[in-house]
Write an enzyme that holds these catalytic residues in place. Structure first.
Site, PDB file in Angstrom:
ATOM      1  N   ARG A  60      55.799  54.780 104.919  1.00 48.55           N
ATOM      2  CA  ARG A  60      56.101  55.691 106.022  1.00 48.55           C
ATOM      3  C   ARG A  60      55.911  54.967 107.354  1.00 48.55           C
ATOM      4  NH1 ARG A  60      58.942  60.231 107.336  1.00 48.55           N
ATOM      5  NH2 ARG A  60      57.705  61.890 108.307  1.00 48.55           N
ATOM      6  N   THR A  62      68.214  61.715 105.421  1.00 54.43           N
ATOM      7  CA  THR A  62      67.346  61.148 104.392  1.00 54.43           C
ATOM      8  C   THR A  62      68.169  60.860 103.129  1.00 54.43           C
ATOM      9  OG1 THR A  62      65.506  62.392 105.342  1.00 54.43           O
ATOM     10  CG2 THR A  62      65.162  61.566 103.137  1.00 54.43           C
ATOM     11  N   ASN A  72      65.106  59.860 109.471  1.00 58.05           N
ATOM     12  CA  ASN A  72      65.019  61.227 109.994  1.00 58.05           C
ATOM     13  C   ASN A  72      66.400  61.779 110.303  1.00 58.05           C
ATOM     14  OD1 ASN A  72      63.570  63.540 110.393  1.00 58.05           O
ATOM     15  ND2 ASN A  72      63.041  63.083 112.507  1.00 58.05           N
ATOM     16  N   GLU A  86      61.528  59.284 113.563  1.00 56.72           N
ATOM     17  CA  GLU A  86      60.499  60.018 112.804  1.00 56.72           C
ATOM     18  C   GLU A  86      59.358  60.519 113.685  1.00 56.72           C
ATOM     19  OE1 GLU A  86      60.969  60.831 109.750  1.00 56.72           O
ATOM     20  OE2 GLU A  86      62.082  59.233 108.751  1.00 56.72           O
ATOM     21  N   ASP A 143      58.719  64.033 113.625  1.00 60.54           N
ATOM     22  CA  ASP A 143      58.024  64.704 112.520  1.00 60.54           C
ATOM     23  C   ASP A 143      56.549  64.970 112.841  1.00 60.54           C
ATOM     24  OD1 ASP A 143      60.122  65.147 110.836  1.00 60.54           O
ATOM     25  OD2 ASP A 143      59.729  63.480 109.497  1.00 60.54           O
ATOM     26  N   SER A 191      55.434  64.265 106.384  1.00 64.44           N
ATOM     27  CA  SER A 191      56.806  64.237 105.850  1.00 64.44           C
ATOM     28  C   SER A 191      56.989  65.343 104.817  1.00 64.44           C
ATOM     29  CB  SER A 191      57.024  62.876 105.178  1.00 64.44           C
ATOM     30  OG  SER A 191      58.251  62.858 104.494  1.00 64.44           O
ATOM     31  N   GLY A 232      66.962  66.677 102.922  1.00 68.21           N
ATOM     32  CA  GLY A 232      67.079  68.100 103.280  1.00 68.21           C
ATOM     33  C   GLY A 232      65.996  68.578 104.221  1.00 68.21           C
ATOM     34  N   GLY A 233      65.296  67.639 104.884  1.00 68.75           N
ATOM     35  CA  GLY A 233      64.278  68.039 105.866  1.00 68.75           C
ATOM     36  C   GLY A 233      63.262  68.970 105.230  1.00 68.75           C
TER      37      GLY A 233
HETATM   38  N1  GLY Z   1      62.056  62.854 108.164  1.00 67.51           N
HETATM   39  C1  GLY Z   1      62.008  63.906 107.255  1.00 67.51           C
HETATM   40  C2  GLY Z   1      60.743  63.936 106.488  1.00 67.51           C
HETATM   41  O1  GLY Z   1      60.108  62.916 106.322  1.00 67.51           O
HETATM   42  O2  GLY Z   1      60.334  64.978 106.068  1.00 67.51           O
END
Ligand code: GLY
Length: 575
Positions: free
Chosen positions: A109, A382, A402, A421, A424, A453, A473-474
């Site tokens: 990450r 993603t 992202n 990101e 987030d 995330s 899908g966020g």
């Molecule tokens: N960038 C979307 C996630 O990591 O949830």
């Protein structure tokens, strides 16, 4: 008063216990024996783009294992699906090492740069600066994907990066054909790109036609730098110098030390269970595993086998609501905050969550204690891929920059689109991010911290089989994996898991987001009469993109499926 569903559940459990105990005892030893030498009858790769799946199979055919194939697929996706993920982003690689019967997660990450501050995206009145955490290099965390690929290859693969990165380098140098999804996104979004990104994605200054060839020569050079110098090929030397030059000139805050000190972290995956199925999923800084296991824990108090669609959707939505409430409250980077994982994952905690869940009525989110709301937006970026090799090694990996094309910023000469990101993180407690997810101080911005995330690479295992799955899908990733995993547990095959219609609730906004095919008009009306508010899922380009591999451990049959909402295609390898 106990609900009809819980009583039904208890009765069923007793019946099951009596009638199946003997059969189970007799068949178990046979199954265990079968499993001892059981290996998949073919290898499989499911990814969001056919070329990426082919890259994985090419590497398996060269003698690579699932981990080599993962390097190839991951890097190839960054080339042929540049809006979804790439070297400028990060990801989670959930591995199963067959020889050690061990699960590991490589956390690649992104991290906040050292100069990041909790209020860096707020104006002088403490209000969010529109777009500041989404556009340009200030929105980018320090990428983790290059480090993850090198770590995978050096520690788990059999092949050198010169082989496993070869397909991605070829797609970048020799080009790939532009396709609808990419072109339509460029039409909507390319105007926001900086000049370097435009020079790659708008050759001749305009959006390329479908079928024309997209070349990424600078990206090929950056991939070659990884081949030649490994980790340092991205985080030090020429590539790092170009990244820093661009980022610092154009308003970003990365330093040489930020890049040089980036490290992946190997984490223990979270493990839960539902009946005889073991759930292995991503730990924090993903919210995925916690929410997924917690949802299955809540569900285990009910028998939904014979429930009507309305009862089933209501119950699953109430379960989603409660799991997402905790996401905002408790979750963030475990190296910066104490997360009460033992509590959140405990079946007794789920008993408490079920206590105020009514089967005849929606629970308004505002009546549950938690982080409270405002605002809107959405996204569906993603990329996920799933791999099973013929030794039984597994990779479930979800990677991201992202939002589409990330920050839309490319430092000159690198070919690398940087992520956004940083969005987030919770930029202001109680303020939703781009996926309308609420956060608290647990996910506040701090130097060196990983942003929370939703990426949920997951492996489900039972005595009879395994399913490897995940999706972009966020905020909806976790509920997609939940519904798809549940359908596997209920007997669906990989195609049915990927194709089923979906619905989603995330505590705030207090709404069921549903695909048209998931509910009839009468079912929508019945849910509304229970107090639910419904909203048709307005995702412009598909609602998720599940990539699934299943392995029947009794017959050893392997099946793979790509979500029909996307353009991905699975590929198999049999020597
Ligand atoms: N960038 C979307 C996630 O990591 O949830």
């Amino acid at each position: 008063m106990r609900s009809g569903l819980s009583l039904a559940s208890e009765r069923m459990m007793h019946r099951l216990f009596r009638s199946r105990f003997l059969l189970l005892a007799l068949t178990l030893s046979a199954l265990v024996c079968t499993r001892t030498n059981a290996l998949p009858n073919r290898a499989a790769v499911a990814s969001a783009h056919p070329l990426a799946s082919e890259a994985g199979v090419e590497i398996l055919a060269r003698g690579g294992n699932a981990f080599d194939a993962a390097v190839a697929v991951s890097a190839a996706l960054g080339v042929v699906e540049p809006y979804g993920s790439g070297l400028g982003g990060g990801g989670f690689f959930l591995l199963h090492l067959a020889s050690d019967d061990k699960d590991i997660m490589i956390d690649g990450r992104e991290v906040a740069p050292a100069a990041a501050r909790a209020d860096m995206y707020l104006d002088e009145n403490g209000e969010p600066l529109p777009g500041a955490s989404r556009n340009g290099p200030l929105a980018a965390g320090i990428p983790g994907l290059p480090a993850a690929l090198v770590h995978l290859a050096e520690n788990y693969g059999r092949l050198p990066l010169s082989e496993s990165l070869q397909p991605a380098i070829r797609f970048a140098e020799q080009g790939f054909p532009a396709y609808d999804w990419h072109v339509s996104r460029l039409e909507r979004l390319a105007s926001g790109m900086n000049d370097s990104a435009k020079s790659v994605f708008l050759p001749d200054g305009k959006v390329p036609a479908v079928g024309s060839t997209i070349y990424q020569m600078d990206l090929a050079k950056t991939l070659r730098s990884l081949v030649l110098e490994g980790h340092d090929g991205f985080y030090k030397g020429e590539v790092a110098r170009k990244l820093l030059e661009g980022v610092q000139r154009d308003g970003g805050i990365w330093s040489e030390e930020d890049l040089a000190s980036y490290k992946i972290i190997e984490r223990e995956p979270l493990v839960g269970s539902y009946g005889d199925v073991t759930i292995v999923s991503a730990p924090p800084p993903s919210a995925g595993g916690v929410a997924l296991i917690n949802m299955f824990n809540m569900l285990s108090g009910y028998d939904i086998k014979d429930a009507s669609t309305v009862t089933r959707v209501h119950l699953l939505v109430e379960i989603m609501r409660r799991a997402y409430r905790d996401r905002g409250q408790y979750l963030g980077d475990p190296d910066f905050i104490d997360i009460p994982l033992d509590m959140l994952l405990h079946p007794f905690y789920a008993v408490g969550q079920r206590a105020n869940l009514r089967l005849d009525q929606a629970t308004p989110s505002t009546s549950l204690p938690g982080v409270q709301p405002i605002q809107l937006a959405g996204g569906n970026q993603t990329s996920h891929f799933s791999i099973l090799d013929m030794d039984g090694n597994i990779v479930a990996a979800t990677q991201s920059i992202n939002f589409s094309y990330g920050s839309k910023y490319m430092a000159a000469g690198t070919g690398v689109l940087l992520n956004n990101e940083m969005d987030d993180f919770s930029k202001k407690p109680g303020e939703p991010n781009g996926y309308q997810l609420l956060g608290s101080d647990a996910n506040s911005i701090q130097p060196g911290k990983r942003m929370l995330s939703s990426m949920t690479p997951t492996i489900l295992r039972s005595r009879e089989g395994a399913a490897i799955l995940g999706s972009p899908g966020g905020s909806q990733i976790i509920t997609m994996v939940f519904l798809s995993g549940l359908s596997w547990i209920e007997g669906s095959d990989a195609n049915e898991m990927a194709g089923q219609s979906r619905f989603h609730h995330q505590y705030f906004p207090d709404r069921i987001f549903f695909e048209d095919a998931s509910l009839t008009g009468a079912e929508r009306a019945a849910l509304e009469s229970m107090g639910h508010r419904l909203e048709l899922n307005q995702r412009t380009v598909g609602n998720g993109n599940l990539q699934i591999v299943t392995w029947n451990r009794v017959t050893n049959a392997v099946q793979a499926a790509s979500d029909p909402r996307g353009i991905g295609e699975p590929r198999y390898y049999e020597p």
